[in-house]
Write a protein that holds these residues in place. Sequence first.
Motif, mmCIF file in Angstrom:
data_model
loop_
_atom_site.group_PDB
_atom_site.id
_atom_site.type_symbol
_atom_site.label_atom_id
_atom_site.label_comp_id
_atom_site.label_asym_id
_atom_site.label_seq_id
_atom_site.Cartn_x
_atom_site.Cartn_y
_atom_site.Cartn_z
ATOM 1 N N ARG A 16 0.677 -1.158 -0.003
ATOM 2 C CA ARG A 16 -0.223 -0.134 -0.115
ATOM 3 C C ARG A 16 0.801 1.249 0.081
ATOM 4 O O ARG A 16 0.530 2.436 -0.737
ATOM 5 N N LYS A 17 1.851 1.284 0.952
ATOM 6 C CA LYS A 17 2.678 2.562 1.005
ATOM 7 C C LYS A 17 3.377 2.781 -0.447
ATOM 8 O O LYS A 17 3.685 3.815 -0.759
ATOM 9 N N ALA A 18 3.951 1.355 -0.978
ATOM 10 C CA ALA A 18 4.837 1.591 -2.265
ATOM 11 C C ALA A 18 3.944 2.190 -3.207
ATOM 12 O O ALA A 18 4.237 3.115 -4.043
ATOM 13 N N ILE A 19 2.575 1.928 -3.537
ATOM 14 C CA ILE A 19 1.786 2.383 -4.476
ATOM 15 C C ILE A 19 1.414 3.814 -4.173
ATOM 16 O O ILE A 19 1.427 4.513 -5.125
ATOM 17 N N GLU A 20 0.996 4.082 -3.013
ATOM 18 C CA GLU A 20 0.912 5.468 -2.635
ATOM 19 C C GLU A 20 1.875 6.350 -2.992
ATOM 20 O O GLU A 20 2.087 7.435 -3.353
ATOM 21 N N ALA A 21 3.202 6.163 -2.775
ATOM 22 C CA ALA A 21 4.533 6.844 -2.854
ATOM 23 C C ALA A 21 4.494 6.952 -4.125
ATOM 24 O O ALA A 21 5.122 8.137 -4.608
ATOM 25 N N GLN A 22 4.705 5.982 -5.035
ATOM 26 C CA GLN A 22 4.808 5.996 -6.543
ATOM 27 C C GLN A 22 3.755 6.903 -7.230
ATOM 28 O O GLN A 22 4.047 7.628 -7.927
ATOM 29 N N ARG A 23 2.429 6.805 -6.812
ATOM 30 C CA ARG A 23 1.422 7.505 -7.292
ATOM 31 C C ARG A 23 1.610 9.159 -7.123
ATOM 32 O O ARG A 23 1.110 9.801 -7.868
ATOM 33 N N SER A 24 2.213 9.321 -5.896
ATOM 34 C CA SER A 24 2.319 10.963 -5.519
ATOM 35 C C SER A 24 3.290 11.496 -6.495
ATOM 36 O O SER A 24 3.361 12.861 -6.389
ATOM 37 N N MET A 25 3.925 10.853 -7.214
ATOM 38 C CA MET A 25 5.015 11.435 -7.890
ATOM 39 C C MET A 25 4.437 11.603 -9.293
ATOM 40 O O MET A 25 4.754 12.452 -10.105
ATOM 41 N N TYR A 26 3.043 11.009 -9.535
ATOM 42 C CA TYR A 26 2.631 11.470 -10.798
ATOM 43 C C TYR A 26 1.762 12.669 -11.053
ATOM 44 O O TYR A 26 1.264 13.186 -10.245
ATOM 45 N N PRO A 27 1.535 13.271 -12.041
ATOM 46 C CA PRO A 27 0.797 14.510 -12.108
ATOM 47 C C PRO A 27 -0.635 14.397 -11.878
ATOM 48 O O PRO A 27 -0.936 13.339 -12.135
ATOM 49 N N PRO A 28 -1.205 15.358 -11.362
ATOM 50 C CA PRO A 28 -2.604 15.295 -10.852
ATOM 51 C C PRO A 28 -3.592 14.662 -12.109
ATOM 52 O O PRO A 28 -4.540 13.812 -11.349
ATOM 53 N N GLU A 29 -3.611 14.878 -13.141
ATOM 54 C CA GLU A 29 -4.068 14.347 -14.339
ATOM 55 C C GLU A 29 -4.114 12.867 -14.496
ATOM 56 O O GLU A 29 -5.041 12.243 -15.048
ATOM 57 N N TYR A 30 -3.222 12.369 -13.953
ATOM 58 C CA TYR A 30 -2.996 10.845 -14.084
ATOM 59 C C TYR A 30 -3.548 10.123 -12.790
ATOM 60 O O TYR A 30 -3.615 8.958 -12.760
ATOM 61 N N ALA A 31 -4.149 10.920 -11.998
ATOM 62 C CA ALA A 31 -4.883 10.327 -10.783
ATOM 63 C C ALA A 31 -6.130 9.483 -11.156
ATOM 64 O O ALA A 31 -6.405 8.603 -10.463
ATOM 65 N N VAL A 32 -6.772 9.964 -12.380
ATOM 66 C CA VAL A 32 -7.904 9.123 -12.636
ATOM 67 C C VAL A 32 -7.388 7.930 -13.598
ATOM 68 O O VAL A 32 -6.900 8.672 -14.878
ATOM 69 N N SER A 33 -7.443 6.888 -13.694
ATOM 70 C CA SER A 33 -7.120 5.840 -14.550
ATOM 71 C C SER A 33 -8.156 6.037 -15.759
ATOM 72 O O SER A 33 -9.178 5.944 -15.822
ATOM 73 N N THR A 34 -7.399 5.694 -17.064
ATOM 74 C CA THR A 34 -8.147 5.768 -18.130
ATOM 75 C C THR A 34 -8.659 4.117 -18.571
ATOM 76 O O THR A 34 -9.102 4.020 -19.635
ATOM 77 N N HIS A 35 -7.981 3.411 -17.815
ATOM 78 C CA HIS A 35 -8.295 1.916 -18.115
ATOM 79 C C HIS A 35 -9.386 1.352 -17.108
ATOM 80 O O HIS A 35 -9.627 1.775 -16.006
#
Length: 92
Positions: A16-35
């Motif tokens: 959970r922490k690894a996923i949260e940490a890597q997601r925090s590096m992505y720009p905000p527009e990538y927060a919503v998955s297109t898949h």
Amino acid sequence: MTWIKTVPPADDERVRKAIEAQRSMYPPEYAVSTHPADAETAGVVASHSLIPDALLHAFSTFGTLLSPELPLSRRQHEMITTVVSAANRCKY
């Protein structure tokens, strides 16, 4: 969907922490998955859940490459990944 054993983020604090940490590096527009699949439990990210440190480091690279400080837009990122995947005959 992966064909190997995966660890759901809800079952392991390190995942959970690894996923949260890597997601925090992505720009905000990538927060919503297109898949359409659930991004936490399916696909390439889930296949790394057995080794949370590898998950963090491998996908943090993508976060760095998607930095809003770089000159490419999300549309351009998506086009590049589509062309590379097609050239590699990869569905990802």
